[in-house]
Design an enzyme around this catalytic site. Structure first.
Site, PDB file in Angstrom:
ATOM      1  N   ARG A  77     -56.152  29.310  29.314  1.00 29.30           N
ATOM      2  CA  ARG A  77     -56.699  27.993  29.621  1.00 29.30           C
ATOM      3  C   ARG A  77     -56.139  27.373  30.894  1.00 29.30           C
ATOM      4  O   ARG A  77     -56.893  26.898  31.749  1.00 29.30           O
ATOM      5  CB  ARG A  77     -56.418  27.016  28.465  1.00 29.30           C
ATOM      6  CG  ARG A  77     -57.343  27.149  27.313  1.00 29.30           C
ATOM      7  CD  ARG A  77     -56.616  26.863  26.020  1.00 29.30           C
ATOM      8  NE  ARG A  77     -55.750  27.986  25.754  1.00 29.30           N
ATOM      9  CZ  ARG A  77     -56.151  29.074  25.081  1.00 29.30           C
ATOM     10  NH1 ARG A  77     -57.345  29.120  24.583  1.00 29.30           N
ATOM     11  NH2 ARG A  77     -55.327  30.092  24.897  1.00 29.30           N
ATOM     12  N   THR A  78     -54.822  27.343  31.019  1.00 23.86           N
ATOM     13  CA  THR A  78     -54.231  26.589  32.133  1.00 23.86           C
ATOM     14  C   THR A  78     -54.639  27.212  33.461  1.00 23.86           C
ATOM     15  O   THR A  78     -55.094  26.525  34.374  1.00 23.86           O
ATOM     16  CB  THR A  78     -52.696  26.547  31.992  1.00 23.86           C
ATOM     17  OG1 THR A  78     -52.389  26.138  30.664  1.00 23.86           O
ATOM     18  CG2 THR A  78     -52.079  25.586  32.978  1.00 23.86           C
ATOM     19  N   LYS A 107     -39.583  43.385  42.289  1.00 24.44           N
ATOM     20  CA  LYS A 107     -38.622  44.108  43.140  1.00 24.44           C
ATOM     21  C   LYS A 107     -37.314  43.346  43.273  1.00 24.44           C
ATOM     22  O   LYS A 107     -36.436  43.739  44.026  1.00 24.44           O
ATOM     23  CB  LYS A 107     -39.221  44.303  44.546  1.00 24.44           C
ATOM     24  CG  LYS A 107     -40.527  45.050  44.578  1.00 24.44           C
ATOM     25  CD  LYS A 107     -41.066  45.073  46.011  1.00 24.44           C
ATOM     26  CE  LYS A 107     -42.569  45.246  46.016  1.00 24.44           C
ATOM     27  NZ  LYS A 107     -43.164  44.855  47.313  1.00 24.44           N
ATOM     28  N   ARG A 128     -46.534  28.932  36.564  1.00 25.44           N
ATOM     29  CA  ARG A 128     -46.044  29.039  35.178  1.00 25.44           C
ATOM     30  C   ARG A 128     -44.941  30.083  35.187  1.00 25.44           C
ATOM     31  O   ARG A 128     -45.099  31.162  35.763  1.00 25.44           O
ATOM     32  CB  ARG A 128     -47.144  29.449  34.214  1.00 25.44           C
ATOM     33  CG  ARG A 128     -46.589  29.802  32.838  1.00 25.44           C
ATOM     34  CD  ARG A 128     -47.645  29.995  31.797  1.00 25.44           C
ATOM     35  NE  ARG A 128     -48.265  28.728  31.442  1.00 25.44           N
ATOM     36  CZ  ARG A 128     -49.147  28.591  30.467  1.00 25.44           C
ATOM     37  NH1 ARG A 128     -49.512  29.638  29.752  1.00 25.44           N
ATOM     38  NH2 ARG A 128     -49.678  27.411  30.203  1.00 25.44           N
ATOM     39  N   HIS A 156     -44.850  21.006  29.982  1.00 25.28           N
ATOM     40  CA  HIS A 156     -46.212  21.401  30.379  1.00 25.28           C
ATOM     41  C   HIS A 156     -46.972  20.094  30.664  1.00 25.28           C
ATOM     42  O   HIS A 156     -47.830  19.675  29.892  1.00 25.28           O
ATOM     43  CB  HIS A 156     -46.854  22.185  29.237  1.00 25.28           C
ATOM     44  CG  HIS A 156     -48.079  22.954  29.611  1.00 25.28           C
ATOM     45  ND1 HIS A 156     -48.768  22.768  30.798  1.00 25.28           N
ATOM     46  CD2 HIS A 156     -48.767  23.919  28.931  1.00 25.28           C
ATOM     47  CE1 HIS A 156     -49.812  23.586  30.830  1.00 25.28           C
ATOM     48  NE2 HIS A 156     -49.829  24.287  29.713  1.00 25.28           N
TER      49      HIS A 156
HETATM   50  N1   CP Z   1     -52.558  25.351  26.337  1.00 24.94           N
HETATM   51  C1   CP Z   1     -52.177  26.362  27.162  1.00 24.94           C
HETATM   52  O1   CP Z   1     -51.221  26.220  27.943  1.00 24.94           O
HETATM   53  O2   CP Z   1     -52.919  27.505  27.057  1.00 24.94           O
HETATM   54  P1   CP Z   1     -52.701  28.831  27.894  1.00 24.94           P
HETATM   55  O3   CP Z   1     -51.346  29.391  27.517  1.00 24.94           O
HETATM   56  O4   CP Z   1     -53.841  29.725  27.523  1.00 24.94           O
HETATM   57  O5   CP Z   1     -52.712  28.459  29.355  1.00 24.94           O
END
Ligand code: CP
Length: 329
Positions: A77-78, A107, A128, A156
């Site tokens: 999603r993100t 590396k 991320r 998040h």
């Molecule tokens: N909600 C969320 O962060 O989903 P993903 O891990 O799929 O990005």
């Protein structure tokens, strides 16, 4: 729309923005960085994006800009909603598949060195990472805004913003809602960020439902105490369900456990099914940041109060469009 952008630009001056390459720069690293006024503007801007998307489906306001996505941990999603948001704003996306394995991190390159280089290729970096604090590390050397798309068990913030938007969309106001957060509250970065955003909304009452081993962090409780946001902790889901306006389910985060046995013991501790959902108020809503791994039974999906797919499919794109436009527009 232009008025809103210049207002937020003026308002954020002196609040972490700095000049870089002729552009105002601000990173999105933590939910704690936002004031109530900024949240109001972001939510308003997201609503404008929703109207725009329903009417037209795209805009060209970010034509000529480039977003880099660096994901060292899996995401559906993100990552895809950020990439969709940038595409619908007219910008371009560059990315590396599975940055942990296929970027030069494999590396031995440090995140700081990677970011120094990638910030020359893009106007914004969405990152991320599996380590708490990695986004801040990236921001400390970046020449362009860095957006934290999840840093280990840390935060998040953009998920929390879209959660806020989902609640506002349903209820009109976030104030005075009873919100239950359920599951792995120790490792769940979405919960940690959302609880911090909710400190700005008077009358909100929080119910944390978790086994003792996975209870919400003391740091979050301190923030809530300081802001006089009442909260309760319990291990019993059934006792809070009839009280809630918003039920926010989360998964037990397998990847944060050091013991497989401990995960197996706790993984099914809370399961919402249609029988349990029937004890909730008729006008409540059921949310989940997703992915789910069994904590919401599929028989809840047709419940009119279920919002989790809409939350990801719609709010995720509108809020991320708003954030990109406010950062780069
Ligand atoms: N909600 C969320 O962060 O989903 P993903 O891990 O799929 O990005």
């Amino acid at each position: 729309m232009g008025g809103a952008i210049s207002r937020i630009g003026r308002m954020l001056k002196g609040r972490g923005w700095s000049a870089s390459a002729g552009r105002k720069l601000r990173h999105i690293l933590s939910a704690r960085q936002f004031s109530k006024k900024e949240l109001d503007l972001i939510l308003r801007r997201a609503a404008e994006m929703e109207r725009l998307m329903r009417k037209k489906g795209f805009t060209t306001s970010l034509k000529g800009t480039v977003m880099a996505t660096l994901f060292y941990e899996p995401s559906t999603r993100t990552r895809l909603s950020f990439e969709s948001a940038m595409s619908r704003l007219g910008g371009k996306v560059i990315t590396t598949e599975n940055a942990r394995e296929f970027s030069s991190a494999a590396k031995g390159e440090t995140i700081q060195d990677t970011i120094q280089v990638v910030s020359g290729y893009a106007d914004v970096i969405v990152i991320r990472h599996y380590e708490k604090g990695a986004a801040e590390k990236a921001a400390s050397v970046s020449k362009v805004p860095v957006i934290n798309a999840g840093d280990g068990p840390g935060e998040h913030p953009t998920q929390a913003l879209l959660d806020l938007y989902t609640i506002k969309r349903d209820f009109g106001a976030i104030e005075n809602r009873k919100i239950g957060m359920v599951g792995d509250l120790k490792n769940g970065r979405t919960v940690r960020s959302l609880a911090q955003l909710l400190q700005h909304y008077p009358g909100v009452e929080l119910f944390f439902v978790a086994p003792k081993e996975l209870s919400i962090g003391e740091d979050i409780k301190e923030i809530l105490k300081e802001k006089n946001i009442p909260f309760h902790e319990t291990e019993c889901l059934e006792e809070v369900l009839p009280l809630l306006d918003v039920l926010y389910m989360t998964r037990i985060q397998k990847e944060r456990f050091s013991s497989e046995e401990e995960y197996e013991r706790l993984k099914n501790v809370y399961i919402l099914d249609s029988a349990k959902a029937s004890t909730m108020k008729p006008n409540s809503i059921i949310m989940h940041p997703l992915p789910r791994v069994g904590e919401i039974a599929t028989d809840v999906d047709d419940d009119v109060r279920a919002r989790y797919f809409e939350q990801a499919r719609e709010s995720g794109v509108y809020v991320r469009m708003a954030l990109l436009d406010l950062l780069l527009g």
